[in-house]
Motif scaffolding. Sequence first.
Motif: not given
Length: 825
Positions: A103-117
Amino acid sequence: MSHVGVPRGTVRKRRSLALLTTGVLTIPVLAGCTSGGEETSRGAPQDIAPTARQAVADGSTVNWAVDALPATFNAFQADADSATTRITGALLPTLFPMDRSGRPKLNPDYLESAKIIEREPKQVVLYKLNQQAVWSDGREIGAPDFVAQWRALGGKDSAFWTARNSGYERIEKIERGADDLQVRVTFSKPYGDWRSLFSPLYPKEVTGSPDAFNDGARTTLKNTAGPFVLRAVSKTKGTVTLARNPRWWGDKAKLDTLVFRAVAAGDRTEALADGTVDVADIDAATADRIALARRDRGSNGQPPAHGPGSATTPAAALRSWALAHGSDEEAAEIAQAAREKNRKAVVAYTAEQKALRDFAVRKSLEPAYTQLALNGESGPLADDRVRRAVARALDREELARTVLGPLGLPAKPLGSHLALAGQPGYKDGSGALGDQNTKEAQALLADAGWTRGGAAQPPKDTKAGSEAEKKGDKGDKGEESDAEGAKEDAEKKTAEGAKSEKAGQDPEEKAEQAEKKEAGGEKAEQAEKKEAEGEKADRASDDSAASRDEGLYIVGEDNKPGVHTPARAASTGGASAIHVLAPGRTAAAQSAALRRQAGALGEDGAVAAQDKQPGGAAGAYAPVGTAAPAPAAAKGQLGKDGKALTLRFVLPSGPGSQSLRSVGDKIAVMLEKIGIGTEIIKVPDESYFKDHVASGAYDLALYSWPATAYPATDGRPIYAKPEPATDGSLLVEQNYTRVGTDHIDQLFDQAAAELDEKAARELLKQADARIWAAAGSIPLFQRPQLVAVDKKLANVGAFGFAAPRYQDIGFKNRQAAGSPADRKK
């Protein structure tokens, strides 16, 4: 996005055309819970000797074998290969890497968050970047990098030589948020696979201009943002050297340097033994040697009871001694030479075995599956009844056991084109086609007009090659399906509903039911052959159907100039001229490339002639001088209108393809049981894909699709219905089977635009059932993954689905390396 036969820099658009850099099969985005009806599937876990960072020593260098130096460091160019992805993974941001379950998993080294707003009126995704994330020149990673990559990959500017624009063409605008660390991406059309975008992310210095994009990033990357930086590239040494990134804000890399070294598959055992490499993908024969080396650790310096000369009997040894010390001087000279050669071979083998004791074999399943491809463009396989008969003659469980069983890996056949075992949401959709059933396969062939006496009958008064017309004439027998399947029935033009009862249940009905149920050579050797040759090792290599490489071709990882370079024209060996679109996504670095074999070329560099051998497995690989098998018709082979039912089965001939040919042999025997003959055509590895699979010059072929996490985007071009191009040629995208329907295309399009992940999964299950019913691609098994690793190394090996964490790789400290757990390995 480009395709072979189109001038370089030209972009051909077709709907939301998604081209795969390595032609990937894909896996659904599964961020939420699995829905009801999904199967609980277990794949082999990753095997990387996981070790806590505090137990890994700082410093040192690791040498990692790759097939060749990367053709380019730009992962979005058509000739990007597996080495490109492996290396850029340590140098550039990947926003959503795959985790151990795919599964794709958010990479905290680059992102604090990413989501559909926002979803209405348009989809908006907000990325909040890690405030510490910077490029190696000190500039922060921000909105300008996103904008530049969008403009380069969006498809509107043909000056950028890019292999794909999937997803990027749906972006309407990118805005800076409260600061450069907030990026608002607005889509003109909904896009469920938005997590696939901006990975890898390149700095604006690379994507900001066509010159920098097309040429600047091919041989170097001056600005990076990973745990390592690019230090040097040496073509003479065949190495790419990475060094620890001093500006890296995340967990500090344990290694000082990481060297990727080009080592051919046939040279890897030697490279491991002499210390040239510490990590290497290997085949089963090498894995067996490592296992034997570790088993023989307590042999007290005695030569191993295997390898060169080990099969020599006491009688043969006595005869050899007698010849070497006999009165016949010529015979004695030959025997002495053979004995000396064998002695040297034993010494070298023993030394290698001693060195191989320091390695462990890590094994898992690759995120890639092997399929039998059936070319439905022309010939007998243009009739879907014949394709389904071929599919239903296959014992897929036996084929899976042949390859995976000896390795102790899960040997269950794969049941989906769009998910692999161990994936949340995996569902066996093969019921839409039906299980192995010889009688039903024979009935399908009879219904298609292929009979035991057909090869001896004179042809009927019909046009040659009119198989499609014959099918069309029977269209009035078609049984109407429900509203959802009616349009596809008309497009397929086959007599699905009113076939004889022997043919079994209509696959369209099965597809519908599957959807509803959520299923979806020397002289000395002549004198003393056994003593001079290491026959045992050879037999192990040739007989092992569990070879790590398997000879199983992975689309797009070949780095063959004629396929990947957009300026080159496609070979046209098929029934009609075609345009083959260049692959696009680079996620296939998780799978090893097909090994190039120098022996496949003549001394002048010309490609060796094809080796055609009729009759399938029986005599297919017999030595020169072996009598040819009896004509197929004499064996009662099926025929029609005076023509025997024989299919061209194309396989690569390289030394690394023994296991592939073994699987091909078994398939040929299975088809023979239902009256289908096979003409085995062995071709050089270099031309296997470009001149045969891609050009359509085959009936049956075996190759593999590697996996990513985005089936709606990446799977579509693999199964898209071929369409005529403006010049009358056939546009096949990555659908090398040339089998597809409008309905399948529509399901993919709907899934790509579906923001509800559960609904998207249901649409993909329906698409998978339809793909099974069309019988152009028959999944067989997941590929085995065997990796030789220095036993003192931690956090590296057979990664399975997951992307490597390069910063965690290193040698275990003394306490950890001496632990009981390690000594057991």
